[in-house]
Design an enzyme around this catalytic site. Structure first.
Site, PDB file in Angstrom:
ATOM      1  N   GLY A  20       0.762  -1.178  -0.109  1.00 15.56           N
ATOM      2  CA  GLY A  20      -0.098  -0.265  -0.382  1.00 15.56           C
ATOM      3  C   GLY A  20       0.753   1.480   0.051  1.00 15.56           C
ATOM      4  O   GLY A  20       0.308   2.299   0.502  1.00 15.56           O
ATOM      5  N   ASN A  22       1.664   3.082  -2.518  1.00  8.83           N
ATOM      6  CA  ASN A  22       1.091   3.987  -3.457  1.00  8.83           C
ATOM      7  C   ASN A  22      -0.425   4.567  -2.799  1.00  8.83           C
ATOM      8  O   ASN A  22      -0.816   5.497  -3.067  1.00  8.83           O
ATOM      9  CB  ASN A  22       0.523   3.057  -4.692  1.00  8.83           C
ATOM     10  CG  ASN A  22       1.732   3.229  -5.817  1.00  8.83           C
ATOM     11  OD1 ASN A  22       2.035   4.386  -6.258  1.00  8.83           O
ATOM     12  ND2 ASN A  22       2.292   2.028  -6.162  1.00  8.83           N
ATOM     13  N   MET A  97      -4.218  -7.013  -7.031  1.00  6.88           N
ATOM     14  CA  MET A  97      -3.645  -8.074  -7.968  1.00  6.88           C
ATOM     15  C   MET A  97      -4.840  -9.006  -8.347  1.00  6.88           C
ATOM     16  O   MET A  97      -4.726 -10.378  -8.932  1.00  6.88           O
ATOM     17  CB  MET A  97      -2.736  -8.833  -7.189  1.00  6.88           C
ATOM     18  CG  MET A  97      -1.431  -8.205  -7.074  1.00  6.88           C
ATOM     19  SD  MET A  97      -0.729  -7.030  -8.268  1.00  6.88           S
ATOM     20  CE  MET A  97       0.673  -7.806  -8.522  1.00  6.88           C
ATOM     21  N   ASN A 114      -5.190   2.526 -13.158  1.00  7.79           N
ATOM     22  CA  ASN A 114      -4.526   1.780 -12.483  1.00  7.79           C
ATOM     23  C   ASN A 114      -3.253   2.336 -12.686  1.00  7.79           C
ATOM     24  O   ASN A 114      -2.722   2.719 -13.752  1.00  7.79           O
ATOM     25  CB  ASN A 114      -4.513   0.296 -13.198  1.00  7.79           C
ATOM     26  CG  ASN A 114      -3.475  -0.796 -12.732  1.00  7.79           C
ATOM     27  OD1 ASN A 114      -3.379  -0.945 -11.454  1.00  7.79           O
ATOM     28  ND2 ASN A 114      -3.020  -1.636 -13.600  1.00  7.79           N
ATOM     29  N   HIS A 116       0.983   0.634 -13.279  1.00  7.28           N
ATOM     30  CA  HIS A 116       1.568  -0.625 -13.436  1.00  7.28           C
ATOM     31  C   HIS A 116       3.186  -0.350 -13.631  1.00  7.28           C
ATOM     32  O   HIS A 116       3.582   0.769 -14.351  1.00  7.28           O
ATOM     33  CB  HIS A 116       1.016  -1.241 -14.811  1.00  7.28           C
ATOM     34  CG  HIS A 116       1.523  -2.359 -15.172  1.00  7.28           C
ATOM     35  ND1 HIS A 116       1.284  -3.916 -14.624  1.00  7.28           N
ATOM     36  CD2 HIS A 116       2.690  -2.747 -16.093  1.00  7.28           C
ATOM     37  CE1 HIS A 116       1.950  -4.741 -15.129  1.00  7.28           C
ATOM     38  NE2 HIS A 116       3.066  -4.144 -15.991  1.00  7.28           N
ATOM     39  N   ASP A 152      -4.199  -4.427 -18.555  1.00 13.86           N
ATOM     40  CA  ASP A 152      -3.153  -3.410 -18.769  1.00 13.86           C
ATOM     41  C   ASP A 152      -2.877  -2.710 -20.118  1.00 13.86           C
ATOM     42  O   ASP A 152      -2.099  -2.505 -20.493  1.00 13.86           O
ATOM     43  CB  ASP A 152      -1.631  -4.207 -18.430  1.00 13.86           C
ATOM     44  CG  ASP A 152      -1.540  -4.489 -16.934  1.00 13.86           C
ATOM     45  OD1 ASP A 152      -2.113  -3.983 -15.942  1.00 13.86           O
ATOM     46  OD2 ASP A 152      -1.013  -5.727 -16.607  1.00 13.86           O
TER      47      ASP A 152
END
Ligand code: GAR
Length: 195
Positions: A20, A22, A97, A114, A116, A152
């Site tokens: 966590g 981010n 995930m 999102n 990545h 993605d």
């Protein structure tokens, strides 16, 4: 695309599965004056995710849901009504995930972001850093993108490139990219609200 109404910040849920970091950077950002969002919910598929501690630290509501394949439909249904109840208008995936269903993504069309850890469209999916190093890439980085029904693959909002050094390891690369992720996600959110 995502719009704020008046002076009110857009209620946002952050989805996590692990540390966590981010999430923390998004919470810190959300408390600044320039932020168009407030973080009102933390969602996790793991009850032991370290990042859930930020719920206590920052007094933010949390919910753990079981996203196992056989329960996915039910979990997502529960989740949708929970998000609605809490007036959530934006979702930020941050090290989450789990692959969300097409149906769920459609319900939040254009409102899910999102992050990545690669320079998409290169290195979608898992074990990014390992594959990047195996391929002897000179650069890697991170990407914030809109989520669509393909993994993605949604429209890219912002990217940051980092140089790979000679003795780079998976660990050192992950750390280096994570530092950039913490800056990139808030910047990408600002960009989304200016679109
Ligand atoms: C981050 O590097 C994020 O980009 C990555 O997981 C890490 C989570 O770190 N996400 C993915 O790989 C998604 N496919 P954090 O829990 O400390 O934010």
């Amino acid at each position: 695309m995502v719009q704020s109404t008046g002076n009110k910040k857009v209620k946002t849920a952050v989805f996590i599965s692990g540390t966590g970091s981010n999430l923390k950077s998004l919470i810190v950002f959300s408390k600044t004056k320039e932020s168009p969002i407030s973080v009102n919910l933390i969602i996790s598929n793991k009850s032991k995710a370290k990042g859930l501690n930020y719920s206590k630290i920052f007094k933010i509501k949390k919910k753990v849901l079981d996203f196992k394949k056989k329960n996915l439909v039910l979990s997502e249904r529960k989740l949708l009504s929970f998000l609605k109840k809490n007036n959530i208008k934006l979702i930020c995936l941050a090290g989450f995930m789990i692959i969300l269903s097409k149906n769920f993504i459609k319900k939040f069309n254009g409102k899910i972001l999102n992050i990545h850890p690669s320079l998409l469209p290169k290195y979608k999916g898992l074990n990014t850093h390992k594959r990047v190093l195996n391929n002897k890439e000179k650069y890697s980085g991170c990407t914030v993108h809109f989520v669509n029904s393909k993994l993605d693959s949604g429209k890219i909002i912002l990217q940051k490139k980092v140089k790979i050094k000679k003795n780079e390891t998976e660990n050192s690369l992950a750390k280096k990219i994570l530092i950039q992720e913490h800056k990139l996600y808030p910047k990408a959110i600002l960009k989304v609200f200016s679109l």
